[in-house]
Design an enzyme around this catalytic site. Structure first.
Site, PDB file in Angstrom:
ATOM      1  N   ARG A  18       0.827  -1.216   0.000  1.00 45.76           N
ATOM      2  CA  ARG A  18       0.000   0.000   0.000  1.00 45.76           C
ATOM      3  C   ARG A  18       0.858   1.262   0.000  1.00 45.76           C
ATOM      4  O   ARG A  18       0.561   2.225  -0.705  1.00 45.76           O
ATOM      5  CB  ARG A  18      -0.966   0.018   1.186  1.00 45.76           C
ATOM      6  CG  ARG A  18      -2.073  -1.022   1.067  1.00 45.76           C
ATOM      7  CD  ARG A  18      -2.974  -1.044   2.295  1.00 45.76           C
ATOM      8  NE  ARG A  18      -2.172  -1.328   3.483  1.00 45.76           N
ATOM      9  CZ  ARG A  18      -2.259  -0.668   4.640  1.00 45.76           C
ATOM     10  NH1 ARG A  18      -3.127   0.299   4.780  1.00 45.76           N
ATOM     11  NH2 ARG A  18      -1.505  -0.994   5.659  1.00 45.76           N
ATOM     12  N   ASN A  36      -6.226  -2.686   3.058  1.00 46.38           N
ATOM     13  CA  ASN A  36      -6.139  -4.121   3.270  1.00 46.38           C
ATOM     14  C   ASN A  36      -7.533  -4.683   3.508  1.00 46.38           C
ATOM     15  O   ASN A  36      -8.347  -4.059   4.192  1.00 46.38           O
ATOM     16  CB  ASN A  36      -5.269  -4.445   4.484  1.00 46.38           C
ATOM     17  CG  ASN A  36      -3.800  -4.253   4.226  1.00 46.38           C
ATOM     18  OD1 ASN A  36      -3.350  -4.203   3.095  1.00 46.38           O
ATOM     19  ND2 ASN A  36      -3.026  -4.152   5.291  1.00 46.38           N
TER      20      ASN A  36
END
Length: 91
Positions: A18, A36
């Site tokens: 990320r 997530n």
């Protein structure tokens, strides 16, 4: 504005996926988010006025922008209902 939702799975959690995706988005002028999921995947919402930048972003996400990441499954869908934003965030 083109808006897409991408879901990737593989080695995409715990490897900086990320964080590096945000760096990539910022460098290309892509707005949206990366988060997530409970199943171990990552969902990315991305948007841009520049279709070429968005395509470049999509291609790099497919190959995992994180050096230790690995994308085994990639799903992309266009979604005009994604709320517009003027930055890229990670949740």
């Amino acid at each position: 504005m083109r808006k897409v939702r991408i879901n990737v799975s593989g080695r995409v959690q715990g490897v900086g996926f990320r964080f590096v995706t945000k760096m990539l988005a910022d460098s290309l002028g892509i707005y949206g988010s990366a988060k997530n999921e409970d199943d171990g995947s990552v969902t990315i919402e991305a948007m841009s006025q520049n279709d070429m930048s968005l395509e470049q972003f999509i291609e790099k996400v497919k190959r995992s922008p994180a050096p230790f990441g690995r994308v085994d499954s990639f799903n992309l869908e266009e979604d005009l209902t994604i709320p517009e934003t003027n930055r890229f965030i990670t949740n």
